[in-house]
Write a protein that holds these residues in place. Structure first.
Motif, short mmCIF file in Angstrom:
data_model
loop_
_atom_site.label_atom_id
_atom_site.label_comp_id
_atom_site.label_asym_id
_atom_site.label_seq_id
_atom_site.Cartn_x
_atom_site.Cartn_y
_atom_site.Cartn_z
N UNK A 23 0.87 -1.17 0.00
CA UNK A 23 0.00 0.00 0.00
C UNK A 23 0.92 1.23 0.00
N UNK A 25 1.34 5.09 0.37
CA UNK A 25 0.65 6.25 0.96
C UNK A 25 1.34 7.54 0.53
N UNK A 32 -3.90 11.92 3.91
CA UNK A 32 -3.05 10.78 3.58
C UNK A 32 -3.90 9.76 2.82
N UNK A 33 -3.46 9.42 1.61
CA UNK A 33 -4.19 8.44 0.80
C UNK A 33 -3.28 7.28 0.49
N UNK A 34 -3.85 6.09 0.46
CA UNK A 34 -3.05 4.94 0.05
C UNK A 34 -3.75 4.18 -1.05
N UNK A 35 -3.01 3.37 -1.78
CA UNK A 35 -3.57 2.54 -2.84
C UNK A 35 -2.65 1.34 -3.05
N UNK B 70 -5.28 4.56 7.32
CA UNK B 70 -5.33 3.16 7.73
C UNK B 70 -5.54 2.35 6.45
N UNK B 71 -4.57 1.52 6.14
CA UNK B 71 -4.62 0.75 4.89
C UNK B 71 -4.88 -0.71 5.19
N UNK B 72 -5.90 -1.26 4.53
CA UNK B 72 -6.26 -2.66 4.69
C UNK B 72 -5.96 -3.38 3.39
N UNK B 82 -8.33 2.06 1.62
CA UNK B 82 -7.56 3.17 2.18
C UNK B 82 -8.54 4.06 2.95
#
Lengths: 163, 163
Positions: A23, A25, A32-35, B70-72, B82
């Motif tokens: 992931x 971020x 804060x973005x994650x992918x 918080x990343x799952x 995300x």
């Protein structure tokens, strides 16, 4: 202590080699973005590489602020890795061809003919890890001294690698 | 559009219910750090709860800057989520007892007698997800309109939930 850098790289390579997805971020307008990202399988030398399209939000986000975290999680193995570094977009054709693998057609059906195809390179500066050698995964494992600076990393409740 | 908030919460709950571990990313002295966290199993109402010790770095980090991601990740199911929100430490004894489960003794051997035991609450503001309904997990799935604001979320290449 610079000569220990190869050991840190080796340790990080060993931790990441069985985790296909990470992931990523980024900072995005103060949030804060994650992918999910698929990590390229290659000889890890301190940089992480990911294929992406130059038409995604993360490109703008990285242009505005190139600090990123790459988080790897393997719950089956109780292995978790946090990587901090600076990212850059790389549109070098030779590098794209070097790293391309047909399995990425799942995400880029046009493959190397996709004009938006580019690479995201993360220069790893710090890494922390938690691994299965201890059941208390929140407070754990080995501790590697900071290598880039020659100083000890703070903490010590889990592994910390500075490249 | 406020009345759709329960649907967003339901969707997020459904996405998270099979993912036990998350990577929590905080800002730490200008760097992005993440660490594994075990999500509490409870009726999700828009807040995520995690047990932690008040002696960890993340407590200081959150006091300095309470924006978190918080990343799952569930690679087996091709599901990735995300979550962006603001975090706070909660040391409310009644809430700690309500959420406590003996399985957390793996991380907190002294259980409820541990004086450092506290809760980290993340008030979810935005969530994005990628799921297995599409093999192109980088550009995918449903798109949920922004609910908190009544505005459409930007993008649309994957699901985006505003709470």
């Amino acid at each position: 202590m610079r000569e220990q850098r190869p050991e840190s790289i080796e340790k990080l390579k060993e931790l990441l080699e069985n985790i296909d997805f990470a992931m990523l971020t980024t900072m995005s307008g103060g949030k804060l973005r994650s992918r999910p990202m698929s990590t390229q399988k290659l000889e890890f030398d301190g940089d992480l590489w990911f294929f992406t399209s130059d038409q995604t939000h993360k490109v703008e986000e990285i242009e505005a602020d190139n600090r990123v975290n790459v988080a790897y999680a393997d719950p089956d193995d109780n292995t978790y890795v946090s990587v901090f570094g600076h990212a850059e977009m790389v549109k070098d054709r030779a590098k794209i061809e070097e790293l391309w693998n047909p399995i990425y057609k799942a995400w880029f059906p046009d493959g190397l003919d996709d004009p938006t195809l580019c690479l995201l390179k993360v220069k790893v500066e710090e890494a922390e890890y938690w691994d299965s050698s201890n059941s208390r995964i929140v407070q754990l494992v080995g501790f590697i001294k900071a290598l880039a600076t020659g100083q000890q990393a703070d903490g010590g409740d889990h592994g910390h690698i500075n490249l």
